[in-house]
Motif scaffolding. Structure first.
Motif, PDB file in Angstrom:
ATOM      1  N   GLY B 146       0.823  -1.209   0.000  1.00  0.00           N
ATOM      2  CA  GLY B 146       0.000   0.000   0.000  1.00  0.00           C
ATOM      3  C   GLY B 146       0.855   1.256   0.000  1.00  0.00           C
ATOM      4  O   GLY B 146       0.560   2.236  -0.701  1.00  0.00           O
ATOM      5  N   THR B 147       1.929   1.236   0.786  1.00  0.00           N
ATOM      6  CA  THR B 147       2.813   2.402   0.867  1.00  0.00           C
ATOM      7  C   THR B 147       3.542   2.632  -0.457  1.00  0.00           C
ATOM      8  O   THR B 147       3.753   3.783  -0.867  1.00  0.00           O
ATOM      9  CB  THR B 147       3.801   2.236   2.036  1.00  0.00           C
ATOM     10  N   GLU B 149       2.331   2.088  -3.419  1.00  0.00           N
ATOM     11  CA  GLU B 149       1.357   2.758  -4.297  1.00  0.00           C
ATOM     12  C   GLU B 149       1.280   4.247  -3.981  1.00  0.00           C
ATOM     13  O   GLU B 149       1.233   5.085  -4.886  1.00  0.00           O
ATOM     14  CB  GLU B 149      -0.053   2.167  -4.104  1.00  0.00           C
ATOM     15  N   VAL B 150       1.255   4.577  -2.693  1.00  0.00           N
ATOM     16  CA  VAL B 150       1.146   5.979  -2.289  1.00  0.00           C
ATOM     17  C   VAL B 150       2.399   6.748  -2.720  1.00  0.00           C
ATOM     18  O   VAL B 150       2.306   7.874  -3.213  1.00  0.00           O
ATOM     19  CB  VAL B 150       0.923   6.092  -0.764  1.00  0.00           C
ATOM     20  N   VAL B 152       4.513   6.084  -5.256  1.00  0.00           N
ATOM     21  CA  VAL B 152       4.548   6.259  -6.711  1.00  0.00           C
ATOM     22  C   VAL B 152       3.485   7.274  -7.150  1.00  0.00           C
ATOM     23  O   VAL B 152       3.770   8.195  -7.921  1.00  0.00           O
ATOM     24  CB  VAL B 152       4.367   4.910  -7.450  1.00  0.00           C
ATOM     25  N   GLY B 153       2.275   7.128  -6.626  1.00  0.00           N
ATOM     26  CA  GLY B 153       1.209   8.064  -6.977  1.00  0.00           C
ATOM     27  C   GLY B 153       1.555   9.483  -6.567  1.00  0.00           C
ATOM     28  O   GLY B 153       1.444  10.420  -7.356  1.00  0.00           O
TER      29      GLY B 153
END
Lengths: 211, 211
Positions: B146-147, B149-150, B152-153
Motif C-alpha cells: 500500500g505504501t 502505491e502511495v 509512486v502516486g
C-alpha cells in the motif's frame, strides 16, 4: 425562458458535449465536428458561444467546480478530507469532472492554461489549512502553503495512477491511503482520531450536498 | 565496431531523437517525419528498427531506466529516498527521462501501455520497502504494498504539478516536501533523524553513479 437563460443553457449543453469528447479522445484528437455530432446544437450556435476547440477547453477548465463546495464542518481538517473525497467520488461518477481533469493533465496544447485547476485547488486547500491552523488542529511544524502544495500534487498523482491502472475504479481506496499517509504529518492526534476517512465518505457527503 | 553494436547505437540514436520530439510535441502531434528531421539516420534505417510512431514510443517506455539504480545503502529508507531524488534530478537534466515521463502521462493513445512505468516504479519501491521492513526500519503499521502505491502516486503528481507550474524548476523542492510529509508515517524516528533529504542530495548521488 428568457433569451439569456436560453443562451446559458445552450452554452452548458455544448460544454457537456465537448467534455464527453475531450474525455474520450483527449484534446489533440478532438475536433469541433465531433463535438457537434455529440449534441443537437447547430454549428452557428456553437461558434456564437465559442471561437473553436481551444475556447471550449478553456471554458471547461475555467468553469467553477462545485465539487469544491462541501458542507462546512467544525473540524476544518475533516472538511479538507471531505473536499478531496467528494472530488474523488465525482471523478468516478461524472464525465464533466473527468473531462476537466483530463484536460488539466494532457500536455498537448501549450496554449491552454493548464495551471488553472492546480492553482484553484491549491487555494482551496490553503484556505482550509489556515482555518484548521487557527483552530489549533495542526501540528506546530506545519507550513500551510507547503502542505497545500503537497496535498494537491499528491492527489493529482494518485488520481492519474488510478485512471491509468484501473479507470478510476480504485480511486477512493488510493485517495484514502494517501490521506492516511499524509495526515499524521499535518494534524494533531486528537484530530486524527476523530476523522472519518472511510471509503463511503465521499459518496455520503456528496449526497448531503444534493439535498 | 561490429554490425550488432552499430545496430544498437543506431537504435539508441533514433530513440534519443524521438524522445526530444515526443517531449516537445506530445505523442499525438509527433510524426515520424519530424523525428527523422531531428536525426541523421535514414528513413530506411528507422523503419528497420521501428515499425512507426507507436513502436518508438513503446521502445522509449520499455527501456530500462538506469535512474532506478542508485548505490546500495545500509539504510534502505535512505536508498528509497535516493532513488526518488536521483530521478527528480534526472527529470530536471535529461530530455530522454523527461520524454518517458511525458509519454507515461499523455492520455492520447490507448494503444500505448502507459501502465508500464507505474508498475516498474511500484516494483522498485516495494522491494526497497520490504528490505527496510526486514531490517526494522519501518513502523509496525506499514503495509509495504500500500505504501509503495502511495509513494509512486504521490511522486507522479508532484512531478506533473512541477512540470506544469514551473517546467520542473521546483521539482526537487516539491519532491523533498512530499517525502517529509510521507516518511513520518513510514519509517521509525531513529531512521527519520538519520535521513539526508537535502535539495542537493539527488545531484550528489547521481554524480556518485557516474564515477
Amino acid at each position: 425562458m428568457g433569451k439569456q437563460e436560453r443562451g446559458t443553457r445552450t452554452r452548458q449543453t455544448i460544454l457537456t458535449a465537448a467534455a464527453e469528447v475531450f474525455e474520450q479522445r483527449g484534446y489533440e484528437a478532438t475536433t469541433v465536428t465531433e463535438i457537434l455530432r455529440n449534441t443537437n446544437v447547430t454549428k452557428g450556435a456553437l461558434y456564437f458561444h465559442f471561437s473553436g476547440k481551444e475556447e471550449l477547453a478553456q471554458g471547461l477548465l475555467q468553469e467553477q467546480d462545485e465539487a469544491a463546495l462541501v458542507p462546512e464542518r467544525a473540524c476544518r481538517t475533516q472538511q479538507l478530507v471531505d473536499t478531496l473525497l467528494v472530488y474523488a467520488h465525482r471523478l468516478q461518477t461524472d464525465a464533466l469532472v473527468r473531462a476537466r481533469a483530463r484536460l488539466a493533465m494532457d500536455q498537448v496544447s501549450p496554449a491552454l492554461d493548464r495551471r488553472e485547476p492546480y492553482l484553484r485547488w491549491r487555494t482551496i486547500m490553503l484556505r482550509l489549512l489556515e482555518q484548521a491552523q487557527a483552530q489549533g488542529e495542526l501540528l506546530a511544524t506545519v507550513d500551510p502553503a507547503g502542505t497545500a502544495e503537497v496535498l494537491v500534487g499528491g492527489f493529482t498523482g494518485v488520481q492519474s495512477m488510478s485512471l491509468i491502472l484501473t479507470s478510476y475504479e480504485d480511486l477512493m481506496t488510493r485517495t484514502c491511503a494517501l490521506l492516511r499517509h499524509l495526515l499524521p504529518s499535518i494534524a494533531t492526534a486528537p484530530v486524527l482520531v476523530s476523522l472519518d476517512l472511510s471509503g463511503t465518505r465521499g459518496a455520503e457527503v456528496f449526497a448531503e450536498t444534493q439535498d
